[in-house]
Design a protein around this motif. Structure first.
Motif, PDB file in Angstrom:
ATOM      1  N   SER A 144       0.831  -1.210   0.000  1.00 13.77           N
ATOM      2  CA  SER A 144       0.000   0.000   0.000  1.00 13.77           C
ATOM      3  C   SER A 144       0.863   1.255   0.000  1.00 13.77           C
ATOM      4  N   LEU A 145       1.907   1.237   0.800  1.00 18.91           N
ATOM      5  CA  LEU A 145       2.785   2.405   0.887  1.00 18.91           C
ATOM      6  C   LEU A 145       3.532   2.637  -0.422  1.00 18.91           C
ATOM      7  N   LEU A 146       3.970   1.555  -1.058  1.00 17.05           N
ATOM      8  CA  LEU A 146       4.736   1.708  -2.296  1.00 17.05           C
ATOM      9  C   LEU A 146       3.859   2.140  -3.465  1.00 17.05           C
ATOM     10  N   GLU A 147       2.565   1.863  -3.394  1.00 19.62           N
ATOM     11  CA  GLU A 147       1.651   2.385  -4.412  1.00 19.62           C
ATOM     12  C   GLU A 147       1.622   3.911  -4.367  1.00 19.62           C
ATOM     13  N   VAL A 148       1.617   4.441  -3.156  1.00 20.52           N
ATOM     14  CA  VAL A 148       1.666   5.895  -2.996  1.00 20.52           C
ATOM     15  C   VAL A 148       2.983   6.434  -3.537  1.00 20.52           C
ATOM     16  N   ALA A 149       4.097   5.743  -3.208  1.00 21.96           N
ATOM     17  CA  ALA A 149       5.416   6.183  -3.674  1.00 21.96           C
ATOM     18  C   ALA A 149       5.496   6.183  -5.198  1.00 21.96           C
ATOM     19  N   GLN A 150       4.888   5.192  -5.833  1.00 28.64           N
ATOM     20  CA  GLN A 150       4.891   5.135  -7.296  1.00 28.64           C
ATOM     21  C   GLN A 150       4.147   6.329  -7.895  1.00 28.64           C
ATOM     22  N   TYR A 151       3.049   6.702  -7.274  1.00 32.09           N
ATOM     23  CA  TYR A 151       2.305   7.882  -7.744  1.00 32.09           C
ATOM     24  C   TYR A 151       3.158   9.140  -7.596  1.00 32.09           C
ATOM     25  N   LEU A 152       3.809   9.287  -6.452  1.00 35.00           N
ATOM     26  CA  LEU A 152       4.651  10.461  -6.215  1.00 35.00           C
ATOM     27  C   LEU A 152       5.795  10.524  -7.212  1.00 35.00           C
ATOM     28  N   LEU A 153       6.376   9.370  -7.507  1.00 34.10           N
ATOM     29  CA  LEU A 153       7.458   9.320  -8.503  1.00 34.10           C
ATOM     30  C   LEU A 153       6.956   9.755  -9.874  1.00 34.10           C
ATOM     31  N   ALA A 154       5.808   9.230 -10.257  1.00 27.20           N
ATOM     32  CA  ALA A 154       5.257   9.536 -11.580  1.00 27.20           C
ATOM     33  C   ALA A 154       4.930  11.011 -11.737  1.00 27.20           C
ATOM     34  N   HIS A 155       4.703  11.713 -10.636  1.00 20.92           N
ATOM     35  CA  HIS A 155       4.346  13.135 -10.693  1.00 20.92           C
ATOM     36  C   HIS A 155       5.473  14.031 -10.182  1.00 20.92           C
ATOM     37  N   ASN A 156       6.701  13.504 -10.214  1.00 19.00           N
ATOM     38  CA  ASN A 156       7.892  14.283  -9.844  1.00 19.00           C
ATOM     39  C   ASN A 156       7.777  14.902  -8.447  1.00 19.00           C
ATOM     40  N   MET A 157       7.253  14.130  -7.517  1.00 20.81           N
ATOM     41  CA  MET A 157       7.117  14.602  -6.139  1.00 20.81           C
ATOM     42  C   MET A 157       7.857  13.683  -5.171  1.00 20.81           C
ATOM     43  N   PHE A 158       8.909  13.041  -5.661  1.00 19.73           N
ATOM     44  CA  PHE A 158       9.619  12.072  -4.828  1.00 19.73           C
ATOM     45  C   PHE A 158      11.102  12.098  -5.186  1.00 19.73           C
ATOM     46  N   SER A 159      11.961  12.313  -4.175  1.00 19.23           N
ATOM     47  CA  SER A 159      13.411  12.340  -4.380  1.00 19.23           C
ATOM     48  C   SER A 159      14.002  10.975  -4.059  1.00 19.23           C
ATOM     49  N   ARG A 160      14.484  10.274  -5.079  1.00 26.25           N
ATOM     50  CA  ARG A 160      15.085   8.952  -4.866  1.00 26.25           C
ATOM     51  C   ARG A 160      16.317   9.039  -3.967  1.00 26.25           C
ATOM     52  N   LEU A 161      17.163  10.041  -4.208  1.00 25.10           N
ATOM     53  CA  LEU A 161      18.399  10.167  -3.432  1.00 25.10           C
ATOM     54  C   LEU A 161      18.086  10.400  -1.960  1.00 25.10           C
ATOM     55  N   SER A 162      17.173  11.308  -1.670  1.00 21.26           N
ATOM     56  CA  SER A 162      16.799  11.573  -0.276  1.00 21.26           C
ATOM     57  C   SER A 162      16.179  10.340   0.367  1.00 21.26           C
ATOM     58  N   PHE A 163      15.395   9.610  -0.403  1.00 24.82           N
ATOM     59  CA  PHE A 163      14.773   8.393   0.115  1.00 24.82           C
ATOM     60  C   PHE A 163      15.836   7.367   0.515  1.00 24.82           C
ATOM     61  N   CYS A 164      16.831   7.167  -0.352  1.00 24.78           N
ATOM     62  CA  CYS A 164      17.909   6.221  -0.043  1.00 24.78           C
ATOM     63  C   CYS A 164      18.667   6.647   1.214  1.00 24.78           C
ATOM     64  N   GLN A 165      18.969   7.925   1.316  1.00 26.41           N
ATOM     65  CA  GLN A 165      19.694   8.428   2.479  1.00 26.41           C
ATOM     66  C   GLN A 165      18.898   8.220   3.760  1.00 26.41           C
ATOM     67  N   GLU A 166      17.598   8.478   3.705  1.00 25.83           N
ATOM     68  CA  GLU A 166      16.757   8.292   4.882  1.00 25.83           C
ATOM     69  C   GLU A 166      16.619   6.823   5.239  1.00 25.83           C
ATOM     70  N   LEU A 167      16.580   5.971   4.226  1.00 23.10           N
ATOM     71  CA  LEU A 167      16.383   4.542   4.470  1.00 23.10           C
ATOM     72  C   LEU A 167      17.572   3.927   5.201  1.00 23.10           C
ATOM     73  N   TRP A 168      18.776   4.365   4.851  1.00 25.16           N
ATOM     74  CA  TRP A 168      19.960   3.790   5.499  1.00 25.16           C
ATOM     75  C   TRP A 168      20.100   4.236   6.950  1.00 25.16           C
ATOM     76  N   LYS A 169      19.352   5.255   7.350  1.00 23.41           N
ATOM     77  CA  LYS A 169      19.380   5.666   8.757  1.00 23.41           C
ATOM     78  C   LYS A 169      18.724   4.621   9.652  1.00 23.41           C
TER      79      LYS A 169
END
Length: 359
Positions: free
Chosen positions: A146-171
């Motif tokens: 469910s969460l990744l469906e939202v992320a896919q929408y944000l990506l498709a509409h240029n509202m999601f930073s992949r680099l920031s996401f990776c940095q936050e995930l490794w925390k």
């Protein structure tokens, strides 16, 4: 004007009413001219505040007030029905995130990435089956989907930073489950390569992957109910490691800074090989957890697993490198008594036999 009408030092106005700070300061702050440099510094400060905040939902509540409860992260990741999806549609969430980003003064891509990473962390931190330390439960998979469906929408509409996401995930690396990392790749949020390259510590991520892959191999050999998922995860990781770690013209000794991904790939494959050779030399007990892990690891290097990259020269270079490592592992000088660390002729034969006949 009577004294009762003059604001006192305690901040009380007419009739004894306590005046707010906004009323006290009204008219006393001069309007400042727009300063691009100052605006950029304020935005950077807001981003630092956002990234350092542990409870993102609480921060958004401070900005938005009670209305933000509609978008509390716990409610979002608990979506488990069509009704919940209707109430929290991706477009509605995207619009709300844009509003919140504007109020906070940060790029919407960074806010969205932080929010999704926080959600992944909450899902992975939920109680898991201790016998499956690298896998998600059925309920966790449902929430992550469910969460990744939202992320896919944000990506498709240029509202999601992949680099920031990776940095936050490794925390949240210590609580991050390997299957969750793999599903980010499968559902095209961030690729395995992109995620691993963003890790700040090459050796640290190599050690983390080694531990998780050992657990994964043990789970496959234990014939768990998630065998199809575990084999798909292992296959995808191995293909990436072989393809990127032994790609053509790879030279880790070049003077320019080398790419991270080939180094990570070689590091993980080397750790697994040394682990296997040391175990064989020490006389690993059959049907032990170590024996199951090694059997699964070497079984994955079949023609079926590497079929998608067999047209490249990477598998040949990898197997040649592996054979060299086996033949030179813990060498013993002639005339010197052999040690327990050295491979016996039997163990050496077993190790070589694990390599594909096509080599």
């Amino acid at each position: 004007m009577s004294d009762s009408q003059v604001p006192s030092s305690s901040g009380q106005g007419a009739g004894g009413r306590r005046r707010s700070w906004a009323e006290l300061l009204a008219g006393r702050v001069k309007r400042q001219k727009y300063n691009p440099e100052r605006a950029q510094k304020l935005k950077e400060s807001a981003v630092r505040l956002l990234r350092s905040r542990q409870d993102l939902s609480a921060l958004l509540l401070e900005v938005e007030g009670l209305q933000c409860k509609k978008l509390c992260l716990s409610n979002l990741i608990d979506c488990g029905s069509s009704e919940a999806h209707a109430n929290h549609s991706s477009s509605f969430i995207g619009s709300a995130l844009q509003d919140q980003a504007s109020r906070l003064g940060v790029p919407v891509g960074i806010l969205s990435a932080t929010m999704v990473a926080s959600g992944v962390g909450q899902i992975c931190a939920a109680p898991v089956d201790p016998s499956h330390p690298v896998l998600l439960t059925v309920e966790q998979r449902k929430k992550l989907s469910s969460l990744l469906e939202v992320a896919q929408y944000l990506l498709a509409h240029n509202m999601f930073s992949r680099l920031s996401f990776c940095q936050e995930l490794w925390k949240i690396q210590n609580s991050l489950l390997l299957e969750a990392v793999w599903r980010l790749h499968v559902q095209s949020i961030v690729s395995l390569q992109e995620l691993l390259e963003s890790h700040p510590d090459m050796h640290g991520v190599g050690a983390w992957l080694f531990r998780n892959l050992c657990c994964l191999c043990e789970q496959i050999e234990a014939s768990c109910q998630h065998a199809d998922v575990t084999r798909a995860i292992l296959s995808d990781f191995v293909q990436m490691f072989v393809l990127r770690g032994f790609q053509k013209n790879l030279d880790l000794r070049r003077t320019v800074e080398p790419e991270k991904m080939p180094q990570v790939a070689v590091d993980v494959l080397q750790r697994m090989l040394i682990f296997a050779l040391d175990a064989l030399a020490a006389g690993v007990q059959e049907e032990s957890s170590t024996h199951k892990t090694l059997r699964c690891w070497f079984d994955v290097f079949s023609g079926h697993t590497l079929g998608s990259i067999i047209s490249t020269d990477s598998p040949k270079r990898f197997f040649s490198h592996t054979l060299t490592q086996i033949l030179t592992h813990s060498p013993v000088l002639k005339g010197r008594p052999s040690t327990d660390a050295a491979l016996s002729p039997t163990c050496l034969g077993n190790a070589v036999s694990l390599l594909p006949c096509s080599l």
